[in-house]
Design a protein around this motif. Structure first.
Motif, PDB file in Angstrom:
ATOM      1  N   LYS A  46       0.834  -1.202   0.000  1.00 35.94           N
ATOM      2  CA  LYS A  46       0.000   0.000   0.000  1.00 35.94           C
ATOM      3  C   LYS A  46       0.869   1.253   0.000  1.00 35.94           C
ATOM      4  CE  LYS A  46      -4.004  -2.036   2.205  1.00 35.94           C
ATOM      5  NZ  LYS A  46      -4.857  -2.070   3.396  1.00 35.94           N
ATOM      6  N   ILE A  50       0.706   4.628  -2.480  1.00 36.04           N
ATOM      7  CA  ILE A  50       0.698   6.021  -2.027  1.00 36.04           C
ATOM      8  C   ILE A  50       1.861   6.787  -2.640  1.00 36.04           C
ATOM      9  CG2 ILE A  50       0.957   7.508  -0.005  1.00 36.04           C
ATOM     10  CD1 ILE A  50      -0.622   5.270   1.556  1.00 36.04           C
ATOM     11  N   ARG A  53       1.008   7.560  -6.257  1.00 37.33           N
ATOM     12  CA  ARG A  53      -0.011   8.607  -6.332  1.00 37.33           C
ATOM     13  C   ARG A  53       0.565   9.978  -5.960  1.00 37.33           C
ATOM     14  NH1 ARG A  53      -5.488   7.302  -6.053  1.00 37.33           N
ATOM     15  NH2 ARG A  53      -5.785   8.721  -4.287  1.00 37.33           N
ATOM     16  N   LYS A  54       1.455  10.012  -4.970  1.00 37.05           N
ATOM     17  CA  LYS A  54       2.108  11.279  -4.589  1.00 37.05           C
ATOM     18  C   LYS A  54       2.982  11.790  -5.726  1.00 37.05           C
ATOM     19  CE  LYS A  54       2.310  10.934   0.432  1.00 37.05           C
ATOM     20  NZ  LYS A  54       3.176  10.768   1.602  1.00 37.05           N
ATOM     21  N   GLN A  82      -8.002  12.500  -9.273  1.00 36.67           N
ATOM     22  CA  GLN A  82      -8.137  11.271  -8.493  1.00 36.67           C
ATOM     23  C   GLN A  82      -6.984  11.048  -7.513  1.00 36.67           C
ATOM     24  OE1 GLN A  82     -11.082   9.354  -8.732  1.00 36.67           O
ATOM     25  NE2 GLN A  82     -11.532  11.270  -9.781  1.00 36.67           N
ATOM     26  N   GLU A  84      -5.531  13.702  -5.804  1.00 39.92           N
ATOM     27  CA  GLU A  84      -5.426  14.893  -4.949  1.00 39.92           C
ATOM     28  C   GLU A  84      -5.154  14.530  -3.498  1.00 39.92           C
ATOM     29  OE1 GLU A  84      -5.208  18.312  -5.132  1.00 39.92           O
ATOM     30  OE2 GLU A  84      -4.733  17.700  -7.166  1.00 39.92           O
ATOM     31  N   GLU A  85      -5.690  13.414  -3.050  1.00 41.16           N
ATOM     32  CA  GLU A  85      -5.445  12.911  -1.700  1.00 41.16           C
ATOM     33  C   GLU A  85      -4.777  11.539  -1.842  1.00 41.16           C
ATOM     34  OE1 GLU A  85      -8.720  13.573   1.221  1.00 41.16           O
ATOM     35  OE2 GLU A  85      -9.810  14.198  -0.589  1.00 41.16           O
ATOM     36  N   GLU A  87      -3.111   9.568  -0.050  1.00 43.42           N
ATOM     37  CA  GLU A  87      -3.234   8.562   1.012  1.00 43.42           C
ATOM     38  C   GLU A  87      -4.628   7.962   1.102  1.00 43.42           C
ATOM     39  OE1 GLU A  87      -2.193  11.728   1.590  1.00 43.42           O
ATOM     40  OE2 GLU A  87      -0.047  11.470   1.891  1.00 43.42           O
ATOM     41  N   LYS A  88      -5.594   8.586   0.450  1.00 43.20           N
ATOM     42  CA  LYS A  88      -6.973   8.105   0.492  1.00 43.20           C
ATOM     43  C   LYS A  88      -7.155   7.057  -0.597  1.00 43.20           C
ATOM     44  CE  LYS A  88     -11.709   9.718   0.566  1.00 43.20           C
ATOM     45  NZ  LYS A  88     -12.591  10.867   0.424  1.00 43.20           N
ATOM     46  N   LEU A  89      -7.044   5.814  -0.204  1.00 42.19           N
ATOM     47  CA  LEU A  89      -7.119   4.707  -1.154  1.00 42.19           C
ATOM     48  C   LEU A  89      -8.547   4.173  -1.211  1.00 42.19           C
ATOM     49  CD1 LEU A  89      -3.835   2.838  -0.222  1.00 42.19           C
ATOM     50  CD2 LEU A  89      -4.192   4.584  -1.958  1.00 42.19           C
ATOM     51  N   ASN A  90      -9.127   4.236  -2.385  1.00 40.96           N
ATOM     52  CA  ASN A  90     -10.493   3.761  -2.580  1.00 40.96           C
ATOM     53  C   ASN A  90     -10.537   2.403  -3.253  1.00 40.96           C
ATOM     54  OD1 ASN A  90     -11.695   6.054  -1.444  1.00 40.96           O
ATOM     55  ND2 ASN A  90     -11.437   7.173  -3.357  1.00 40.96           N
ATOM     56  N   CYS A  92      -9.075  -1.775  -3.432  1.00 41.39           N
ATOM     57  CA  CYS A  92      -9.061  -2.866  -2.469  1.00 41.39           C
ATOM     58  C   CYS A  92      -7.851  -3.743  -2.742  1.00 41.39           C
ATOM     59  CB  CYS A  92     -10.347  -3.671  -2.550  1.00 41.39           C
ATOM     60  SG  CYS A  92     -10.665  -4.389  -4.166  1.00 41.39           S
TER      61      CYS A  92
END
Length: 110
Positions: A46, A50, A53-54, A82, A84-85, A87-90, A92
């Protein structure tokens, strides 16, 4: 480690491993042009999701340039929105042969 895969539902067409998120994003952009809605990036952890995405969020200009150069079919601004955050993993966690795999949302099969 990051893996860019392309599958048509019946067989694996591409399965490439990358050590860096830079390489994975570039690989995904390239494969998405050739195989829209069939390319995906998966990570080993995970934390790697992150980090990827960062990278896209923090290096917006690089991403936009790479996206345009690859002629990627996805809307670049939507992809950026998608992450922008980061750490917010949507997504699974998936188990594949008892090894967890973490999809790098939104860089997953469309």
């Amino acid at each position: 480690m990051y893996t860019v895969t392309v599958t048509n539902g019946l067989e694996m067409l591409v399965n490439k491993t990358y050590k860096t998120p830079w390489g994975a994003v570039n690989g995904w952009l390239k494969e998405s042009k050739k195989h829209p809605f069939e390319a995906a990036i998966d990570a080993t952890t995970k934390d790697e999701v992150i980090t990827l995405r960062k990278l896209v969020k923090d290096c917006k200009d690089w991403f936009l340039e790479s996206h345009a150069k690859a002629e990627n079919p996805y809307d670049a601004e939507w992809l950026l929105s998608q992450v922008e955050e980061p750490e917010k993993l949507n997504g699974c966690e998936f188990k594949y042969d008892d090894v967890p795999s973490y999809p790098c949302v939104p860089f997953t099969v469309g």
